[in-house]
Design a protein around this motif. Structure first.
Motif, mmCIF file in Angstrom:
data_model
loop_
_atom_site.group_PDB
_atom_site.id
_atom_site.type_symbol
_atom_site.label_atom_id
_atom_site.label_comp_id
_atom_site.label_asym_id
_atom_site.label_seq_id
_atom_site.Cartn_x
_atom_site.Cartn_y
_atom_site.Cartn_z
ATOM 1 N N ALA A 87 0.840 -1.196 0.000
ATOM 2 C CA ALA A 87 0.000 0.000 0.000
ATOM 3 C C ALA A 87 0.878 1.249 0.000
ATOM 4 O O ALA A 87 0.584 2.234 -0.702
ATOM 5 C CB ALA A 87 -0.920 -0.009 1.222
ATOM 6 N N GLY A 91 1.248 3.901 -2.998
ATOM 7 C CA GLY A 91 0.886 5.292 -2.762
ATOM 8 C C GLY A 91 1.899 6.282 -3.303
ATOM 9 O O GLY A 91 1.546 7.402 -3.699
ATOM 10 N N CYS A 169 -4.005 -4.483 -2.015
ATOM 11 C CA CYS A 169 -3.336 -3.492 -1.153
ATOM 12 C C CYS A 169 -2.570 -2.478 -1.987
ATOM 13 O O CYS A 169 -2.639 -1.263 -1.726
ATOM 14 C CB CYS A 169 -2.392 -4.201 -0.176
ATOM 15 N N ILE A 172 -5.025 -0.124 -3.679
ATOM 16 C CA ILE A 172 -5.499 0.939 -2.789
ATOM 17 C C ILE A 172 -4.499 2.087 -2.773
ATOM 18 O O ILE A 172 -4.866 3.262 -2.882
ATOM 19 C CB ILE A 172 -5.731 0.386 -1.370
ATOM 20 N N GLY A 173 -3.224 1.742 -2.646
ATOM 21 C CA GLY A 173 -2.189 2.769 -2.671
ATOM 22 C C GLY A 173 -2.156 3.504 -3.994
ATOM 23 O O GLY A 173 -1.992 4.735 -4.034
ATOM 24 N N PHE A 176 -4.919 6.157 -4.326
ATOM 25 C CA PHE A 176 -4.560 7.387 -3.616
ATOM 26 C C PHE A 176 -3.453 8.136 -4.353
ATOM 27 O O PHE A 176 -3.422 9.373 -4.378
ATOM 28 C CB PHE A 176 -4.108 7.066 -2.193
ATOM 29 N N SER A 177 -2.536 7.386 -4.969
ATOM 30 C CA SER A 177 -1.384 8.000 -5.625
ATOM 31 C C SER A 177 -1.779 8.866 -6.809
ATOM 32 O O SER A 177 -1.149 9.905 -7.063
ATOM 33 C CB SER A 177 -0.409 6.911 -6.082
ATOM 34 N N GLU A 187 0.851 8.015 0.565
ATOM 35 C CA GLU A 187 1.403 6.870 1.304
ATOM 36 C C GLU A 187 0.736 6.697 2.652
ATOM 37 O O GLU A 187 0.358 5.584 3.039
ATOM 38 C CB GLU A 187 2.919 7.056 1.466
ATOM 39 N N ALA A 190 -2.903 5.511 2.187
ATOM 40 C CA ALA A 190 -2.980 4.108 1.769
ATOM 41 C C ALA A 190 -2.681 3.174 2.930
ATOM 42 O O ALA A 190 -3.405 2.195 3.161
ATOM 43 C CB ALA A 190 -1.999 3.859 0.619
ATOM 44 N N THR A 193 -5.557 3.239 5.400
ATOM 45 C CA THR A 193 -6.735 2.528 4.907
ATOM 46 C C THR A 193 -6.579 1.022 5.049
ATOM 47 O O THR A 193 -7.488 0.329 5.523
ATOM 48 C CB THR A 193 -6.995 2.877 3.431
ATOM 49 N N SER A 252 -8.291 4.002 -10.782
ATOM 50 C CA SER A 252 -7.035 4.756 -10.884
ATOM 51 C C SER A 252 -6.836 5.298 -12.295
ATOM 52 O O SER A 252 -6.423 6.445 -12.477
ATOM 53 C CB SER A 252 -5.853 3.865 -10.485
#
Length: 261
Positions: A87, A91, A169, A172-173, A176-177, A187, A190, A193, A252
């Motif tokens: 993650a 991120g 995982c 998810i990062g 956000f990235s 980071e 992520a 979360t 994303s």
């Protein structure tokens, strides 16, 4: 073709080697510790722990090397440790380049945003595959070294089925990235979360009134201890994780296509 993936993948090699060495060293210590504690009645030691804690750490049968590995290595390292790690690096994968203005240069090349994002994510597979491909045989050799045995097939599937979980995982990062401009924010978001989702499944999900909430967590769909002990797993759980990863990656892509760099 795939120049970005090859370049980013080479940049991940050193981190992958350090990660694999660290996980292998910890696994070796846990296997050795199991041999030192031989003869201790593990079930009596943990019988007074709350059920939520037993479930959180995958404690089922600590008197066998498979159960010990499941609780002390896979539930702690693979579920929590590696989940947070992927993650975190997910991120920073895009937000770091945006923050340093390197992304401006990458987008100046004749390559679509969708392809660029796919290749950057593909580079995350380097440490993901390395830690599983190398960690599995090393754990097996450590177990043999103390005079114990573990099913090769069960160990193989415990590693193989961890990849969809780790993809989620990292996804998810990645989401956000592409949504923020600062790597540190992506980071932290992520990691936070994934950690909250881990707690949701292992602690909150144990309450009858909130039993439904555990299905929101990816840890609900990857349980390494039963795989190691009994060789049991649900293909539908793996499929759910892959669908969740695909959804995160599509999200994303959509966010990255629409944002102003």
């Amino acid at each position: 073709m795939l120049e970005t993936a090859r370049y980013e993948g080479r940049r991940r090699l050193r981190g992958a080697a350090i990660l694999t060495a660290g996980v292998s060293a910890y696994s070796g210590f846990i296997v050795w510790y199991f041999s030192v504690l031989e003869g201790i009645d593990y079930e009596d030691v943990f019988e007074d722990l709350p059920p939520a804690m037993l479930e959180a750490f995958g404690i089922e049968s600590l008197s066998t090397v498979e159960g010990f590995l499941g609780a002390q290595v896979f539930n702690f390292v693979w579920l929590l440790g590696l989940g947070l790690y992927f993650a975190y690096i997910g991120g920073g994968a895009v937000a770091g380049d945006v923050e340093s203005e390197r992304m401006d240069l990458l987008l100046a090349f004749p390559v679509s945003r969708a392809r660029l994002l796919a290749e950057k994510f593909a580079a995350l597979l380097v440490p993901m595959i390395a830690v599983n491909a190398v960690g599995g045989p090393i754990i097996y050799l450590f177990v043999l070294a103390i005079g114990e045995s573990v099913s090769v097939a069960n160990l193989f599937f415990a590693h193989l089925l961890s990849i969809p979980y780790l993809l989620v995982c990292a996804g998810i990062g990645f989401a956000f990235s592409v949504a923020v401009d600062r790597a540190s924010i992506a980071e932290r978001a992520a990691v936070g979360t994934v950690f909250v989702l881990y707690l949701v499944e292992s602690v909150v999900g144990g309450a009858d009134a909130y039993d439904w909430i555990q299905y929101l967590s990816p840890t609900q769909y990857y349980e390494p201890t039963p795989i190691l002990i009994e060789g049991t797993y649900e293909i539908i759980d793996t499929a759910i994780l892959l669908v969740a990863f695909a959804g995160l990656f599509i999200l994303s892509q959509a966010l990255f296509e629409r944002r102003d760099i």
